[in-house]
Motif scaffolding. Structure first.
Motif, short mmCIF file in Angstrom:
data_model
loop_
_atom_site.label_atom_id
_atom_site.label_comp_id
_atom_site.label_asym_id
_atom_site.label_seq_id
_atom_site.Cartn_x
_atom_site.Cartn_y
_atom_site.Cartn_z
N UNK A 113 0.81 -1.23 0.00
CA UNK A 113 0.00 0.00 0.00
C UNK A 113 0.84 1.28 0.00
N UNK A 114 2.14 1.16 -0.19
CA UNK A 114 3.02 2.33 -0.14
C UNK A 114 2.85 3.17 -1.41
N UNK A 115 2.41 4.43 -1.29
CA UNK A 115 2.20 5.26 -2.48
C UNK A 115 3.50 5.94 -2.94
N UNK A 116 3.63 6.12 -4.23
CA UNK A 116 4.77 6.87 -4.75
C UNK A 116 4.59 8.35 -4.44
N UNK A 117 5.70 9.10 -4.31
CA UNK A 117 5.59 10.52 -3.94
C UNK A 117 4.66 11.33 -4.83
N UNK A 118 4.65 11.03 -6.14
CA UNK A 118 3.79 11.77 -7.06
C UNK A 118 2.30 11.59 -6.74
N UNK A 119 1.97 10.49 -6.06
CA UNK A 119 0.57 10.18 -5.79
C UNK A 119 0.13 10.57 -4.38
N UNK A 120 1.01 11.19 -3.61
CA UNK A 120 0.69 11.49 -2.21
C UNK A 120 -0.06 12.82 -2.11
N UNK A 121 -1.23 12.78 -1.45
CA UNK A 121 -1.98 14.00 -1.17
C UNK A 121 -1.84 14.40 0.30
N UNK B 128 0.70 13.84 3.33
CA UNK B 128 1.99 13.32 3.76
C UNK B 128 1.96 12.83 5.20
N UNK B 129 0.93 13.17 5.95
CA UNK B 129 0.83 12.71 7.32
C UNK B 129 0.20 11.33 7.45
N UNK B 130 -0.31 10.79 6.35
CA UNK B 130 -0.93 9.47 6.37
C UNK B 130 0.11 8.39 6.67
N UNK B 131 -0.25 7.43 7.52
CA UNK B 131 0.70 6.39 7.91
C UNK B 131 1.12 5.52 6.74
N UNK B 132 0.29 5.41 5.70
CA UNK B 132 0.67 4.59 4.55
C UNK B 132 1.88 5.17 3.83
N UNK B 133 2.08 6.49 3.95
CA UNK B 133 3.22 7.15 3.32
C UNK B 133 4.52 6.72 3.99
N UNK B 134 4.45 6.49 5.30
CA UNK B 134 5.66 6.09 6.03
C UNK B 134 6.15 4.72 5.60
N UNK B 135 5.24 3.82 5.28
CA UNK B 135 5.60 2.45 4.97
C UNK B 135 5.62 1.59 6.21
N UNK B 136 5.52 0.28 6.03
CA UNK B 136 5.40 -0.65 7.15
C UNK B 136 6.65 -0.66 8.04
N UNK B 137 7.83 -0.49 7.45
CA UNK B 137 9.07 -0.54 8.25
C UNK B 137 9.16 0.67 9.16
N UNK B 138 8.86 1.87 8.64
CA UNK B 138 8.93 3.06 9.47
C UNK B 138 7.82 3.05 10.52
N UNK B 139 6.65 2.54 10.17
CA UNK B 139 5.58 2.41 11.16
C UNK B 139 5.99 1.47 12.29
N UNK B 140 6.72 0.42 11.95
CA UNK B 140 7.21 -0.51 12.97
C UNK B 140 8.21 0.20 13.89
N UNK B 141 9.09 1.00 13.31
CA UNK B 141 10.08 1.72 14.11
C UNK B 141 9.40 2.75 15.01
N UNK B 142 8.46 3.52 14.45
CA UNK B 142 7.78 4.56 15.22
C UNK B 142 6.77 3.99 16.22
#
Length: 666
Positions: free
Chosen positions: A543-551, A553-567
């Motif tokens: 579900x990780x969106x490419x930067x061009x498709x991001x509306x 930036x605070x959405x957790x999907x933008x962070x990706x699963x690895x960064x969500x795990x770290x945070x």
């Protein structure tokens, strides 16, 4: 005698020029007649008790002559004069050029007024306070601020250049695409200063530097008329040049303070994290007017030939730090004999790249790219050679005052947006013919850097919004066989190819392990190394969106699963205003003021493949980081570099047994 006015006793130290300017400033404060008459006088010299001043205005000169005896009397204890000469400003130092706008034209609140009319004079006035209440950066900022008042000087000098090259000479207007710093050594109070014109007090490129650049390019490209056109001196044999170079001046104020801040540096046999800002003066995106004219034995055609040499030389760079992106003429380099190059398209999304701009304006900094390539070079080289790779690093990237084998330049378009900033352009690597192995290694290092992280601010995290502020960065390099697919065999093959590129540059290899140090003090946080204690994991993120498709930036999907795990776990996140467990989180996500031990990069392979994140863990044998690796494994991450966590646990137990004496001796 009782009515005779006593000489002024107040002491004003410094050079004769400074004493004179200080004297006039005192007179102006007292609103004296001498101050008003001599405020626009230009100091020409003081020798054998003879003070020489020049005036641009003839009426002002005539009026000043009536006060010479009063001036001599007041200067008696400061600058004893047997004679004061007043001259019209003509010849090599016309007052219309040398003088900045007068105080009456000072609309910008110039704090120096009549005291300092040029950047060089501002530096001289400020140097005495550097150890008292002002930092070195404040001194340099004073010079840059003074430069903004010198448009008249630049205009007059450019007009003068055009006049001097007529009728058979030519001018060359050159725009530099970033910063330029020519000449200069360690100046007063250990400031690293560029060259300033000794009369006009502004930055410039000396004619000798231009001639040297043209000569070097012509020799490198086997031009047959170098000695004929540029002259020569070989023992008792000499030949006059057919083409004369004029000093090159900017067309407008461009002096700017920059800051070079090395993050990592060698200390003994370790690379230690210790950011040390070094302010320096540069010309920012200057346009310089260069004049060439035929000598008495030259022709217009000779000038045209040398102009071509010089134009080509400036594409390769002039001045200091050219291998780091300074001093490069705007535009692509023309083909040059003996020079091999390769360029790559790139796109960078970033929270912002900042230098020394006091207003906080973002600028793309080629030095950040060079710094990250050097970082990943060390990450591999220390594992392959140990601390003995220091000389190889200097050989490739150079050292202070010494060029390396590899030159890096960028051509970048202005940011298309803000928050985040978006840059695109080209990266170009250049080496001399015969140094192809360095070019091959540079390409592999670029692929490594683009695969494992970013560069500039936030290089260790993917781009996202945190607490209302942009964090991290994302960059992609085109024109290479990357990004890699989420495939273990392909990644392991890549590391074999990378090791082979190092081996082609220097052999033999001797693997070694090192520690990234502790997170609590900068002086004990060491370079991250891709050795046996490092791991690289790939975690699929459908579900990780490419930067061009991001509306959002605070959405957790933008962070990706690895960064969500770290945070998502305070034991991993690191120490900041929300997380204070320094004995746990700092060992994974880092402590305040020291880098994280974990890099996370978002990758979009395309071709119908799902995006994924690359997680690099340094010092993965540490208990806290080992737990983070195990959490990644539980999420389905794939290990492509390093040892499996279970093997690490067994290895740690063996080490513990040795330390406690429980292991049997053979």
């Amino acid at each position: 005698m009782a009515n005779k006015r006593k000489p002024q006793k107040k002491s004003i130290g410094g050079s004769p020029a400074e004493i004179w300017q200080g004297f006039i400033q005192e007179q102006l404060k007292n609103n004296s007649k001498i101050g008003n008459l001599f405020k626009d006088a230009e100091f020409r010299g003081y020798k054998n008790k003879i003070l020489t001043l020049c005036f641009a205005d003839e009426d002002a000169l005539k009026k000043a002559k009536g006060q010479l005896e009063n001036v001599k009397q007041k200067l008696l204890l400061l600058l004893p004069c047997d004679c004061i000469k007043l001259e019209p400003c003509v010849g090599s130092a016309p007052a219309s050029v040398a003088a900045a706008p007068s105080r009456s034209n000072n609309k910008g609140g110039d704090k120096y007024g009549a005291r300092a009319k040029t950047p060089l004079m501002a530096l001289k006035f400020e140097e005495r306070t550097i150890h008292a209440e002002k930092s070195s950066r404040a001194v340099l900022e004073a010079a840059a601020e003074r430069d903004t008042h010198c448009q008249q000087i630049y205009q007059k000098l450019c007009d003068r250049t055009r006049a001097l090259v007529e009728p058979n000479g030519q001018t060359l207007s050159v725009l530099f695409d970033w910063r330029l710093r020519v000449g200069g050594t360690r100046g007063f109070v250990e400031l690293l200063l560029p060259v300033f014109h000794p009369v006009f007090g502004i930055p410039y490129i000396p004619a000798s530097s231009l001639k040297g650049a043209a000569r070097a390019w012509a020799k490198e490209n086997s031009e047959s008329r170098v000695r004929e056109l540029l002259g020569m001196l070989d023992g008792k044999t000499a030949r006059a040049a057919k083409v004369e170079f004029l000093d090159a001046f900017p067309t407008e104020p461009c002096l700017s303070v920059d800051v070079a801040t090395p993050q990592w540096s060698w200390k003994g046999d370790r690379v230690t994290y210790k950011p040390e800002p070094h302010p320096l003066l540069t010309m920012y995106e200057p346009t310089l007017l260069i004049g060439l004219r035929p000598a008495s034995n030259g022709t217009a055609d000779d000038v045209n030939t040398v102009k071509t040499w010089l134009a080509n030389a400036l594409y390769l760079g002039i001045g200091s730090r050219t291998s780091a992106g300074y001093g490069r003429r705007l535009g692509a380099s023309p083909s040059s004999k003996g020079l091999l190059s390769k360029d790559f398209k790139f796109e960078l999304w970033t929270q912002g790249m900042y230098g020394a701009d006091p207003k906080g304006n973002s600028e793309f900094r080629p030095t950040a790219l060079r710094g990250i390539l050097r970082y990943w070079f060390r990450a591999m080289a220390i594992a392959l050679y140990g601390s003995g790779c220091q000389e190889l690093e200097k050989e490739i990237f150079g050292d202070l005052g010494e060029a390396g084998k590899l030159s890096i330049r960028t051509a970048t378009n202005p940011s298309k947006k803000e928050n985040p900033y978006l840059y695109d352009g080209r990266i170009c690597f250049e080496v001399q013919q015969g140094d192809e192995k360095y070019l091959a290694l540079a390409e592999m290092l670029l692929a490594l850097a683009a695969s494992l992280g970013g560069f500039g601010r936030g290089s260790r995290r993917p781009l996202h919004l945190l607490n209302g502020r942009m964090r991290g960065c994302h960059w992609e390099v085109k024109d290479v066989d990357f990004p890699l697919s989420r495939d273990r065999d392909r990644w392991q093959q890549f590391f074999k190819e990378l090791t082979a590129a190092f081996k082609a540059v220097r052999s033999p290899l001797s693997r070694s392990n090192s520690s990234p140090g502790t997170p609590y003090a900068k002086q004990s946080r060491y370079q991250d190394v891709l050795d046996d204690n490092a791991q690289i994991w790939l975690l699929e993120c459908p579900n990780l969106p490419e930067p061009d498709d991001v509306d959002d930036w605070g959405n957790k999907s933008v962070r990706g699963d690895a960064l969500n795990l770290l945070y998502g776990n305070p034991n991993f996140k690191g120490v900041n205003r929300d997380v204070q467990e320094e004995d746990i989180g700092a060992k994974v996500g880092g402590a305040r003021g020291t880098p994280s031990f974990v890099w996370i990069k978002s990758v979009f392979p395309g071709g119908g493949e799902n995006p994924y994140q690359v997680v690099s863990i340094f010092g993965a044998n540490d208990k806290a980081r080992r737990e983070f690796a195990q959490a990644l494994q539980e999420e389905g991450a794939m290990l492509v570099f390093g040892k499996e966590p279970e093997k690490q646990v067994k290895q740690l137990k063996q080490v513990k047994q040795v330390k406690t004496g429980k292991r049997r001796k053979r």
